[in-house]
Design a protein around this motif. Structure first.
Motif, PDB file in Angstrom:
ATOM      1  N   UNK A  19     -39.290  30.680  51.148  1.00  0.00           N
ATOM      2  CA  UNK A  19     -40.079  30.226  52.295  1.00  0.00           C
ATOM      3  C   UNK A  19     -39.978  28.714  52.437  1.00  0.00           C
ATOM      4  N   UNK A  20     -40.126  27.998  51.339  1.00  0.00           N
ATOM      5  CA  UNK A  20     -40.002  26.540  51.365  1.00  0.00           C
ATOM      6  C   UNK A  20     -38.608  26.119  51.808  1.00  0.00           C
ATOM      7  N   UNK A  21     -37.595  26.776  51.268  1.00  0.00           N
ATOM      8  CA  UNK A  21     -36.213  26.441  51.638  1.00  0.00           C
ATOM      9  C   UNK A  21     -35.955  26.734  53.112  1.00  0.00           C
ATOM     10  N   UNK A  22     -36.502  27.842  53.628  1.00  0.00           N
ATOM     11  CA  UNK A  22     -36.332  28.163  55.042  1.00  0.00           C
ATOM     12  C   UNK A  22     -37.023  27.136  55.931  1.00  0.00           C
ATOM     13  N   UNK A  23     -38.200  26.674  55.541  1.00  0.00           N
ATOM     14  CA  UNK A  23     -38.895  25.651  56.326  1.00  0.00           C
ATOM     15  C   UNK A  23     -38.094  24.359  56.344  1.00  0.00           C
ATOM     16  N   UNK A  24     -37.603  23.944  55.178  1.00  0.00           N
ATOM     17  CA  UNK A  24     -36.750  22.744  55.129  1.00  0.00           C
ATOM     18  C   UNK A  24     -35.484  22.939  55.960  1.00  0.00           C
ATOM     19  N   UNK A  25     -34.898  24.129  55.872  1.00  0.00           N
ATOM     20  CA  UNK A  25     -33.683  24.433  56.627  1.00  0.00           C
ATOM     21  C   UNK A  25     -33.928  24.308  58.130  1.00  0.00           C
ATOM     22  N   UNK A  26     -35.017  24.894  58.616  1.00  0.00           N
ATOM     23  CA  UNK A  26     -35.319  24.851  60.051  1.00  0.00           C
ATOM     24  C   UNK A  26     -35.504  23.411  60.505  1.00  0.00           C
ATOM     25  N   UNK A  27     -36.205  22.614  59.711  1.00  0.00           N
ATOM     26  CA  UNK A  27     -36.462  21.222  60.081  1.00  0.00           C
ATOM     27  C   UNK A  27     -35.175  20.402  60.069  1.00  0.00           C
TER      28      UNK A  27
ATOM     29  N   UNK B 214     -31.775  21.537  59.885  1.00  0.00           N
ATOM     30  CA  UNK B 214     -30.585  22.009  60.591  1.00  0.00           C
ATOM     31  C   UNK B 214     -30.790  23.290  61.366  1.00  0.00           C
ATOM     32  N   UNK B 215     -31.555  24.201  60.841  1.00  0.00           N
ATOM     33  CA  UNK B 215     -31.609  25.566  61.352  1.00  0.00           C
ATOM     34  C   UNK B 215     -31.909  25.692  62.829  1.00  0.00           C
ATOM     35  N   UNK B 216     -32.831  24.879  63.329  1.00  0.00           N
ATOM     36  CA  UNK B 216     -33.206  24.997  64.732  1.00  0.00           C
ATOM     37  C   UNK B 216     -32.033  24.675  65.653  1.00  0.00           C
ATOM     38  N   UNK B 217     -31.364  23.566  65.406  1.00  0.00           N
ATOM     39  CA  UNK B 217     -30.234  23.200  66.264  1.00  0.00           C
ATOM     40  C   UNK B 217     -29.042  24.130  66.053  1.00  0.00           C
TER      41      UNK B 217
ATOM     42  N   UNK C 271     -30.159  34.246  64.776  1.00  0.00           N
ATOM     43  CA  UNK C 271     -31.383  34.538  64.027  1.00  0.00           C
ATOM     44  C   UNK C 271     -31.189  34.297  62.535  1.00  0.00           C
ATOM     45  N   UNK C 272     -30.026  34.663  62.034  1.00  0.00           N
ATOM     46  CA  UNK C 272     -29.716  34.462  60.625  1.00  0.00           C
ATOM     47  C   UNK C 272     -29.630  32.970  60.298  1.00  0.00           C
ATOM     48  N   UNK C 273     -29.001  32.198  61.177  1.00  0.00           N
ATOM     49  CA  UNK C 273     -28.885  30.753  60.976  1.00  0.00           C
ATOM     50  C   UNK C 273     -30.269  30.100  61.021  1.00  0.00           C
ATOM     51  N   UNK C 274     -31.167  30.658  61.790  1.00  0.00           N
ATOM     52  CA  UNK C 274     -32.511  30.097  61.906  1.00  0.00           C
ATOM     53  C   UNK C 274     -33.316  30.270  60.616  1.00  0.00           C
ATOM     54  N   UNK C 275     -33.151  31.371  59.896  1.00  0.00           N
ATOM     55  CA  UNK C 275     -33.977  31.697  58.729  1.00  0.00           C
ATOM     56  C   UNK C 275     -33.113  32.376  57.665  1.00  0.00           C
TER      57      UNK C 275
ATOM     58  N   UNK D 176     -28.707  18.594  48.626  1.00  0.00           N
ATOM     59  CA  UNK D 176     -28.198  19.338  49.767  1.00  0.00           C
ATOM     60  C   UNK D 176     -27.314  20.520  49.407  1.00  0.00           C
ATOM     61  N   UNK D 177     -27.048  20.752  48.140  1.00  0.00           N
ATOM     62  CA  UNK D 177     -26.133  21.821  47.725  1.00  0.00           C
ATOM     63  C   UNK D 177     -26.586  23.206  48.202  1.00  0.00           C
ATOM     64  N   UNK D 178     -27.872  23.575  48.097  1.00  0.00           N
ATOM     65  CA  UNK D 178     -28.267  24.902  48.608  1.00  0.00           C
ATOM     66  C   UNK D 178     -28.007  25.052  50.105  1.00  0.00           C
ATOM     67  N   UNK D 179     -28.171  23.961  50.849  1.00  0.00           N
ATOM     68  CA  UNK D 179     -27.909  24.010  52.285  1.00  0.00           C
ATOM     69  C   UNK D 179     -26.411  24.090  52.559  1.00  0.00           C
ATOM     70  N   UNK D 180     -25.627  23.405  51.733  1.00  0.00           N
ATOM     71  CA  UNK D 180     -24.177  23.496  51.860  1.00  0.00           C
ATOM     72  C   UNK D 180     -23.679  24.906  51.609  1.00  0.00           C
ATOM     73  N   UNK D 181     -24.249  25.571  50.593  1.00  0.00           N
ATOM     74  CA  UNK D 181     -23.859  26.955  50.310  1.00  0.00           C
ATOM     75  C   UNK D 181     -24.211  27.879  51.467  1.00  0.00           C
ATOM     76  N   UNK D 182     -25.325  27.622  52.137  1.00  0.00           N
ATOM     77  CA  UNK D 182     -25.673  28.431  53.308  1.00  0.00           C
ATOM     78  C   UNK D 182     -24.616  28.243  54.402  1.00  0.00           C
ATOM     79  N   UNK D 183     -24.181  27.012  54.597  1.00  0.00           N
ATOM     80  CA  UNK D 183     -23.136  26.759  55.597  1.00  0.00           C
ATOM     81  C   UNK D 183     -21.839  27.463  55.227  1.00  0.00           C
TER      82      UNK D 183
END
Length: 140
Positions: free
Chosen positions: A4-12, A14-17, A47-51, A107-114
């Motif tokens: 949940x924390x990671x998804x909130x950070x992700x949305x703020x 990168x995820x939204x755009x 939707x997947x990119x958002x969350x 930023x590594x967890x976000x890079x892995x999502x990308x």
């Protein structure tokens, strides 16, 4: 709680755009009429990119145990056309973004999502987005 924390950070961060870009692609596909079969895949990816944390993309054939249009030879053809017209540049975008995120340790967890999205951008048709708990995988 961590996802949940990671998804909130992700949305703020990168995820939204990123999701808006996928939703715009889906809208353009619907407007073109020819792209309607690919619009659903683009919307689901948005939707997947958002969350993304706590979810995984799996082949629908493995999930349901039966073949449908997206997992049939028509789905393969759809993925080939997707790759030619949209997939390669979306994958390149996610690959570059993933490399940039991985430059910093935080930023590594976000890079892995990308990187995950780069692979999915190549062939999204026939995939289903499901919570990791439904597959018996630990949530991260």
């Amino acid at each position: 709680m961590i996802s949940l924390l990671m998804n909130i950070l992700w949305v703020v961060l990168f995820g939204f755009t990123g999701a808006l870009a996928w939703f715009l692609a889906a809208i353009l596909m619907v407007i073109s009429i020819v792209g309607i079969p690919w619009a659903r895949a683009a919307f689901n990816m948005g939707l997947f990119v958002l969350w993304p944390f706590g979810q995984v993309a799996v082949d629908r054939r493995l999930l349901t145990g039966q073949e449908d249009m997206g997992t049939s030879p028509l789905g393969f053809l759809g993925n080939v056309l997707w790759f030619l017209f949209a997939g390669w540049w979306l994958a390149l975008y996610h690959l570059v973004a993933g490399l940039l995120w991985c430059v910093t340790i935080i930023g590594i967890p976000f890079g892995f999502q990308h990187f995950k999205f780069a692979g999915l951008a190549l062939a999204p048709i026939g995939k289903a987005i499901v919570p990791v708990e439904s597959l018996g995988m630990p949530r991260y």
